[in-house]
Design a protein around this motif. Structure first.
Motif, PDB file in Angstrom:
ATOM      1  N   GLY A 240      47.768  57.946  47.259  1.00 52.06           N
ATOM      2  CA  GLY A 240      48.340  57.460  46.007  1.00 52.06           C
ATOM      3  C   GLY A 240      47.410  56.592  45.180  1.00 52.06           C
ATOM      4  N   SER A 241      46.242  56.227  45.731  1.00 49.08           N
ATOM      5  CA  SER A 241      45.307  55.423  44.939  1.00 49.08           C
ATOM      6  C   SER A 241      44.650  56.315  43.885  1.00 49.08           C
ATOM      7  N   ASP A 242      44.283  55.721  42.755  1.00 50.44           N
ATOM      8  CA  ASP A 242      43.664  56.542  41.700  1.00 50.44           C
ATOM      9  C   ASP A 242      42.278  56.043  41.322  1.00 50.44           C
ATOM     10  N   GLY A 243      41.708  55.112  42.092  1.00 50.52           N
ATOM     11  CA  GLY A 243      40.361  54.657  41.769  1.00 50.52           C
ATOM     12  C   GLY A 243      40.053  53.308  42.374  1.00 50.52           C
ATOM     13  N   THR A 244      39.030  52.663  41.815  1.00 53.62           N
ATOM     14  CA  THR A 244      38.625  51.351  42.311  1.00 53.62           C
ATOM     15  C   THR A 244      38.396  50.410  41.144  1.00 53.62           C
ATOM     16  N   VAL A 245      38.604  49.117  41.390  1.00 54.05           N
ATOM     17  CA  VAL A 245      38.336  48.080  40.388  1.00 54.05           C
ATOM     18  C   VAL A 245      37.400  47.057  41.022  1.00 54.05           C
ATOM     19  N   LEU A 246      36.255  46.826  40.362  1.00 51.77           N
ATOM     20  CA  LEU A 246      35.278  45.837  40.819  1.00 51.77           C
ATOM     21  C   LEU A 246      35.323  44.652  39.860  1.00 51.77           C
ATOM     22  N   ARG A 247      35.251  43.441  40.412  1.00 52.14           N
ATOM     23  CA  ARG A 247      35.296  42.256  39.559  1.00 52.14           C
ATOM     24  C   ARG A 247      34.269  41.248  40.040  1.00 52.14           C
ATOM     25  N   ALA A 248      33.479  40.722  39.105  1.00 57.53           N
ATOM     26  CA  ALA A 248      32.511  39.677  39.453  1.00 57.53           C
ATOM     27  C   ALA A 248      33.209  38.325  39.396  1.00 57.53           C
ATOM     28  N   GLY A 249      32.982  37.497  40.396  1.00 56.41           N
ATOM     29  CA  GLY A 249      33.592  36.167  40.417  1.00 56.41           C
ATOM     30  C   GLY A 249      33.187  35.356  39.194  1.00 56.41           C
ATOM     31  N   ALA A 250      34.136  34.599  38.650  1.00 46.13           N
ATOM     32  CA  ALA A 250      33.847  33.778  37.459  1.00 46.13           C
ATOM     33  C   ALA A 250      32.835  32.692  37.769  1.00 46.13           C
ATOM     34  N   SER A 251      32.708  32.324  39.065  1.00 42.70           N
ATOM     35  CA  SER A 251      31.779  31.240  39.428  1.00 42.70           C
ATOM     36  C   SER A 251      30.377  31.755  39.770  1.00 42.70           C
ATOM     37  N   ASN A 252      30.156  33.076  39.698  1.00 42.12           N
ATOM     38  CA  ASN A 252      28.801  33.603  39.944  1.00 42.12           C
ATOM     39  C   ASN A 252      27.828  32.969  38.958  1.00 42.12           C
ATOM     40  N   HIS A 253      26.598  32.700  39.424  1.00 43.59           N
ATOM     41  CA  HIS A 253      25.600  32.068  38.544  1.00 43.59           C
ATOM     42  C   HIS A 253      24.905  33.081  37.648  1.00 43.59           C
ATOM     43  N   SER A 254      24.900  34.327  38.076  1.00 39.57           N
ATOM     44  CA  SER A 254      24.221  35.375  37.306  1.00 39.57           C
ATOM     45  C   SER A 254      24.998  36.668  37.509  1.00 39.57           C
ATOM     46  N   PRO A 255      24.662  37.722  36.760  1.00 39.72           N
ATOM     47  CA  PRO A 255      25.432  38.964  36.897  1.00 39.72           C
ATOM     48  C   PRO A 255      25.372  39.538  38.311  1.00 39.72           C
TER      49      PRO A 255
END
Length: 297
Positions: A240-255
């Motif tokens: 039933g999954s339709d994909g993936t979502v990646l999220r960078a932490g807001a506290s990361n110092h760089s991309p």
């Protein structure tokens, strides 16, 4: 009516993202003439990540870690995809092909029935960083003619989403952007994704395709779990999954930066002996025999 928003791409919504099966650290090893690398996808994971056979990550600014390169070695039965983030590598093969792989470029090689090739650094100092991915071939294509393509960095389609995710599409299709290479049978998706702090990126995936995310800058979050740098997350094949979502932490110092790699499994037997990947032990014996008798070039 012409589309004046050249940088706007449709957002591919993902309603039910996949979770993570587990996170893999990879193993430090060396290959070729002493090149130091991390083998992220190893042999025990080949069935789980079918159609992928191997993923190596290499990165060093110490020439001693890479200067020996990969002298002549044979391949049969699969494809190698080499992606250079930084540095220069010259490749040559037994059929007389030669090319230079450099910053941001990809060399896609279908070994097919076999060839002998070498990959040697064209630099004596500085940073060399990149990845080599092994993609299996269906049984019917394993003995096909070898094929090559050198893809310059400028030939890899790129786009930036509204939320700031920057994506290079090496293979497959993302957000309406068709990548540099396509394969009908294994349907590989190969994305290099850069996520500024707080940015998010969604990618639809068929639920039966196997998928991995290798993070190589900073860390990112998938389905509520943090994936640290230099770790591979194997995504769950959630029904039933339709994909993936990646999220960078807001506290990361760089991309954050990661590879998202997925494909349709072949579900065929895998017989591997070093650089030969076939379907049966008999075919492996034949490959070794052919190599010893000079029939791989």
């Amino acid at each position: 009516m012409t589309n004046v928003h050249a940088h706007h791409h449709p957002t591919d919504p993902v309603a039910t993202p996949r979770g993570i099966d587990h996170i893999v650290a990879g193993v430090s090893t060396s290959d070729g003439d002493g090149v130091k690398l991390t083998r992220v996808l190893q042999q025990p994971l080949q069935k789980r990540l079918d159609p992928y056979l191997m993923l190596d990550a290499f990165g060093s600014d110490n020439p001693g870690d890479y200067i020996g390169g990969f002298p002549n070695h044979p391949h049969r039965g699969f494809e190698t995809v080499t992606y250079m983030i930084a540095g220069r590598m010259r490749h040559r093969d037994s059929a007389g092909h030669e090319g230079l792989l450099e910053n941001g470029g990809v060399q896609w090689m279908t070994a097919g029935r076999g060839l002998v090739h070498s990959e040697l650094p064209e630099q004596e100092e500085g940073l060399m960083e990149g990845f080599q991915l092994w993609l299996n071939l269906p049984a019917k294509d394993k003995m096909r003619e070898p094929w090559y393509r050198d893809i310059r960095s400028s030939e890899i389609p790129e786009f930036t989403t509204a939320s700031g995710a920057h994506v290079r599409v090496i293979a497959g299709t993302s957000h309406g952007v068709v990548g540099a290479e396509q394969r009908a049978h294994t349907q590989p998706l190969y994305l290099d994704i850069t996520l500024p702090p707080g940015a998010e990126f969604a990618q639809p995936l068929p639920p039966d395709h196997n998928a991995l995310v290798y993070v190589f800058r900073e860390s990112l979050w998938i389905a509520g779990s943090e994936v640290p740098t230099r770790r591979m997350a194997i995504l769950a094949n959630d029904p039933g999954s339709d994909g993936t979502v990646l999220r960078a932490g807001a506290s990361n110092h760089s991309p954050a930066r990661a590879l998202l790699i997925a494909g349709r499994p072949l579900n065929e037997p895998i017989a591997q002996y070093g650089p030969f990947v076939m379907n049966t032990p008999e075919q492996i014996k034949q490959a070794v025999h052919d190599f010893q008798n000079g029939k791989l070039g």
